[in-house]
Structure formats: C-alpha cells, structure tokens
Design a protein around this motif. Structure first.
Motif, PDB file in Angstrom:
ATOM      1  N   SER A   1     -22.106  55.942  55.939  1.00  0.00           N
ATOM      2  CA  SER A   1     -21.372  55.253  57.002  1.00  0.00           C
ATOM      3  C   SER A   1     -20.196  54.844  56.586  1.00  0.00           C
ATOM      4  CB  SER A   1     -22.210  54.547  57.703  1.00  0.00           C
ATOM      5  OG  SER A   1     -22.624  53.298  56.763  1.00  0.00           O
ATOM      6  N   PRO A   2     -19.034  54.732  57.413  1.00  0.00           N
ATOM      7  CA  PRO A   2     -17.861  54.259  56.859  1.00  0.00           C
ATOM      8  C   PRO A   2     -17.777  52.779  56.658  1.00  0.00           C
ATOM      9  CG  PRO A   2     -17.445  55.882  58.452  1.00  0.00           C
ATOM     10  CD  PRO A   2     -18.821  55.490  58.521  1.00  0.00           C
ATOM     11  N   LYS A   3     -17.049  52.009  55.653  1.00  0.00           N
ATOM     12  CA  LYS A   3     -16.842  50.860  55.636  1.00  0.00           C
ATOM     13  C   LYS A   3     -15.752  50.516  56.242  1.00  0.00           C
ATOM     14  CE  LYS A   3     -18.761  49.037  51.779  1.00  0.00           C
ATOM     15  NZ  LYS A   3     -19.139  49.282  50.273  1.00  0.00           N
ATOM     16  N   LEU A   4     -14.705  51.241  56.278  1.00  0.00           N
ATOM     17  CA  LEU A   4     -13.317  50.978  56.963  1.00  0.00           C
ATOM     18  C   LEU A   4     -13.314  51.182  58.359  1.00  0.00           C
ATOM     19  CD1 LEU A   4     -10.399  50.081  56.506  1.00  0.00           C
ATOM     20  CD2 LEU A   4      -9.706  52.521  55.921  1.00  0.00           C
ATOM     21  N   VAL A   5     -13.586  50.495  59.179  1.00  0.00           N
ATOM     22  CA  VAL A   5     -13.952  50.701  60.619  1.00  0.00           C
ATOM     23  C   VAL A   5     -12.993  50.219  61.675  1.00  0.00           C
ATOM     24  CG1 VAL A   5     -16.321  50.583  59.944  1.00  0.00           C
ATOM     25  CG2 VAL A   5     -15.345  48.363  60.537  1.00  0.00           C
ATOM     26  N   PRO A   6     -12.845  50.638  62.977  1.00  0.00           N
ATOM     27  CA  PRO A   6     -12.157  50.115  63.920  1.00  0.00           C
ATOM     28  C   PRO A   6     -12.456  48.573  64.209  1.00  0.00           C
ATOM     29  CG  PRO A   6     -12.998  52.305  64.546  1.00  0.00           C
ATOM     30  CD  PRO A   6     -13.954  51.888  63.282  1.00  0.00           C
ATOM     31  N   ARG A   7     -13.719  48.237  64.080  1.00  0.00           N
ATOM     32  CA  ARG A   7     -14.027  47.107  64.363  1.00  0.00           C
ATOM     33  C   ARG A   7     -15.087  46.631  63.570  1.00  0.00           C
ATOM     34  NH1 ARG A   7     -15.470  44.171  70.317  1.00  0.00           N
ATOM     35  NH2 ARG A   7     -15.697  42.026  69.457  1.00  0.00           N
ATOM     36  N   CYS A   8     -15.309  45.532  62.836  1.00  0.00           N
ATOM     37  CA  CYS A   8     -16.549  45.004  61.972  1.00  0.00           C
ATOM     38  C   CYS A   8     -17.623  44.758  63.004  1.00  0.00           C
ATOM     39  CB  CYS A   8     -16.251  43.761  61.250  1.00  0.00           C
ATOM     40  SG  CYS A   8     -15.014  44.029  59.862  1.00  0.00           S
ATOM     41  N   THR A   9     -18.904  45.181  62.503  1.00  0.00           N
ATOM     42  CA  THR A   9     -20.008  45.002  63.199  1.00  0.00           C
ATOM     43  C   THR A   9     -20.806  43.832  62.477  1.00  0.00           C
ATOM     44  OG1 THR A   9     -21.002  46.834  62.163  1.00  0.00           O
ATOM     45  CG2 THR A   9     -20.194  47.153  64.193  1.00  0.00           C
ATOM     46  N   TYR A  10     -20.483  43.604  61.194  1.00  0.00           N
ATOM     47  CA  TYR A  10     -21.055  42.518  60.305  1.00  0.00           C
ATOM     48  C   TYR A  10     -20.626  41.319  60.845  1.00  0.00           C
ATOM     49  CZ  TYR A  10     -23.326  46.424  57.853  1.00  0.00           C
ATOM     50  OH  TYR A  10     -23.924  47.501  57.522  1.00  0.00           O
ATOM     51  N   PRO A  11     -21.209  40.149  60.406  1.00  0.00           N
ATOM     52  CA  PRO A  11     -20.479  38.886  60.606  1.00  0.00           C
ATOM     53  C   PRO A  11     -19.253  38.674  59.660  1.00  0.00           C
ATOM     54  CG  PRO A  11     -22.803  38.553  60.105  1.00  0.00           C
ATOM     55  CD  PRO A  11     -22.679  40.021  60.023  1.00  0.00           C
ATOM     56  N   LEU A  12     -18.353  38.016  60.453  1.00  0.00           N
ATOM     57  CA  LEU A  12     -16.953  38.028  59.763  1.00  0.00           C
ATOM     58  C   LEU A  12     -16.698  36.739  58.779  1.00  0.00           C
ATOM     59  CD1 LEU A  12     -14.711  38.482  62.845  1.00  0.00           C
ATOM     60  CD2 LEU A  12     -15.262  40.379  61.175  1.00  0.00           C
ATOM     61  N   THR A  13     -16.002  37.385  57.760  1.00  0.00           N
ATOM     62  CA  THR A  13     -15.515  36.400  56.692  1.00  0.00           C
ATOM     63  C   THR A  13     -14.212  35.608  57.115  1.00  0.00           C
ATOM     64  OG1 THR A  13     -16.764  37.567  55.133  1.00  0.00           O
ATOM     65  CG2 THR A  13     -15.147  35.828  54.236  1.00  0.00           C
ATOM     66  N   GLY A  14     -13.198  36.476  57.467  1.00  0.00           N
ATOM     67  CA  GLY A  14     -11.940  36.246  57.789  1.00  0.00           C
ATOM     68  C   GLY A  14     -11.373  36.977  58.948  1.00  0.00           C
ATOM     69  N   LEU A  15     -10.498  36.392  59.699  1.00  0.00           N
ATOM     70  CA  LEU A  15      -9.700  37.442  60.829  1.00  0.00           C
ATOM     71  C   LEU A  15      -8.185  37.935  60.263  1.00  0.00           C
ATOM     72  CD1 LEU A  15     -10.505  35.037  63.838  1.00  0.00           C
ATOM     73  CD2 LEU A  15     -11.715  37.132  63.445  1.00  0.00           C
ATOM     74  N   GLY A  16      -8.133  39.108  60.379  1.00  0.00           N
ATOM     75  CA  GLY A  16      -6.882  39.684  60.058  1.00  0.00           C
ATOM     76  C   GLY A  16      -6.205  39.434  58.662  1.00  0.00           C
ATOM     77  N   CYS A  17      -7.157  39.352  57.464  1.00  0.00           N
ATOM     78  CA  CYS A  17      -6.640  38.645  56.576  1.00  0.00           C
ATOM     79  C   CYS A  17      -6.508  39.663  55.285  1.00  0.00           C
ATOM     80  CB  CYS A  17      -7.600  37.686  56.029  1.00  0.00           C
ATOM     81  SG  CYS A  17      -9.212  38.334  55.909  1.00  0.00           S
ATOM     82  N   VAL A  18      -6.846  40.800  55.527  1.00  0.00           N
ATOM     83  CA  VAL A  18      -6.765  42.122  54.724  1.00  0.00           C
ATOM     84  C   VAL A  18      -5.754  42.854  54.767  1.00  0.00           C
ATOM     85  CG1 VAL A  18      -8.111  43.846  53.335  1.00  0.00           C
ATOM     86  CG2 VAL A  18      -9.358  42.271  54.352  1.00  0.00           C
ATOM     87  N   SER A  19      -4.741  42.893  53.547  1.00  0.00           N
ATOM     88  CA  SER A  19      -3.621  43.572  53.514  1.00  0.00           C
ATOM     89  C   SER A  19      -3.758  45.142  52.797  1.00  0.00           C
ATOM     90  CB  SER A  19      -2.583  42.735  52.931  1.00  0.00           C
ATOM     91  OG  SER A  19      -2.844  42.437  51.698  1.00  0.00           O
TER      92      SER A  19
END
Length: 208
Positions: free
Chosen positions: A145-163
């Motif tokens: 399964s892909p780990k680069l996804v349209p929307r995270c389904t796991y609990p979030l660590t941070g919002l819009g932070c990854v560049s």
C-alpha cells in the motif's frame, strides 16, 4: 536516501535527525559544511554514529544510539532542547513516516492499530517548529500500500508541514497541494502514477 538528504541540507543549517533511518544522515554530512546537529535529549554539535572505541554509553542521541561529538558541542536540559524545537530555531528536521499526504500532512507516531505502541516522542514539536520538514520512508508498505497518499488515514503528527519526501523509488517535492517528482530510481513517473492515488507532476517547478 541518507546521502541525498545530506546533500540537500544547506551549509550552516541547524538540523534535527529523527529516530531510525534519519540518523544515518549524519554519516554523510561534509565536515566543513557548518551544519549543526541537534538532539532532543539535549545536545548541539552531534557527530556521526560512534563505532569501536568511540562508543561512550553516556553519549547517545534521542534514539539511544551511541554518537560522537564535534568540537564546540554543547549539552543542556531536555526542556531547553524542546524550547529550541518549538521556538523555530531549527532550519530542518528529518523524520520517518507511516504516511505523508499530498498537502504535506504527516502521520508518523501511530498506525491506529489496537496493538500498536504509540511513539510520538518530539515529532509533533519538530513538525510544527522546524522551518523545513523532510521525510525519509519507503514509498510502499510491506503490504504494497502507498505511504504517499491523498489524505492521511493514520493519526496526524502535523498539518501541512512536510516539504520533501525521500523514498526508495524517488524524491518528491510538496507545495501548494502539488506532488512534484524531482527524480526516480528504477521506475518511471508513469509507472509510479499507476501505483499511487496522488496526482504526480514531473518537470521543474514554475518560477516564483
């Protein structure tokens, strides 16, 4: 991946390397780069991993891995270390991830599985406090399964932070909800697009 990340960090940056794969980045940083490594457990000026006679059980990083110190290294209280992280004093942090969304959302502390052990550490502080967040991860899970996804389904660590996302199949730049492919390894962009649900954009970014 670690070598590529090391090459992309600007000289003179203050950087935190997350537990796991990101710790390998320290082994590829040029000695004259002026890059200063920060650890959550209270150290500035961390060097590469310690080996052989270099190992000192009292000198470890946040992942309990023995490390070396560079000239001028400093030690301080755990609270001061987190104040550096939360106060925007780090230029880059490099983290692992379970999922990264196209908009830069990060999920890296829990899969949500009932038997999974949460391991947030300082990831939330780093994700919100660092000026740039780079992720190192495999592009696909053990089940494919892909780990680069349209929307995270796991609990979030941070919002819009990854560049940026560094993977075993390629490097991806994230900005404005766009996933741009910088380079690929052993696979074409077309082949990647067939396996990912996020829309990939190839070629150089438009000028600012």
């Amino acid at each position: 991946m670690a070598r590529l990340v090391a090459q992309d960090i600007a000289p003179g940056s203050y950087v935190n390397l997350g537990i796991g794969q990101p710790t390998l980045v320290s082994d590829y940083l040029p000695a004259d780069s002026g890059i200063v490594l920060h650890t959550e457990n209270g150290m500035l000026g961390m060097g590469p991993a310690a080996v052989g006679d270099e190992v000192d059980p009292d000198l470890i990083n946040a992942g309990k891995v023995p490390v070396t110190e560079l000239p001028g290294a400093a030690y301080f209280h755990h609270a001061d270390s987190f104040a550096m992280m939360r106060g925007g004093h780090l230029d880059v942090c490099v983290l692992g991830a379970f999922q990264v969304a196209a908009n830069g959302d990060l999920a890296n502390w829990h899969t949500g599985a009932p038997d999974a052990i949460p391991a947030v550490g300082g990831a939330m502080d780093l994700a919100t406090g660092a000026k740039d967040v780079y992720v190192m991860m495999t592009l696909f899970g053990k089940d494919g399964s892909p780990k680069l996804v349209p929307r995270c389904t796991y609990p979030l660590t941070g919002l819009g932070c990854v560049s940026r996302v560094y993977t075993d199949h390629g490097v991806f730049l994230l900005a404005g909800g766009e996933v741009r492919v910088r380079e690929t390894y052993g696979i074409t962009v077309t082949e990647l697009q067939e396996r990912l649900d996020v829309r990939l954009v190839s070629g150089p970014a438009a000028p600012c």
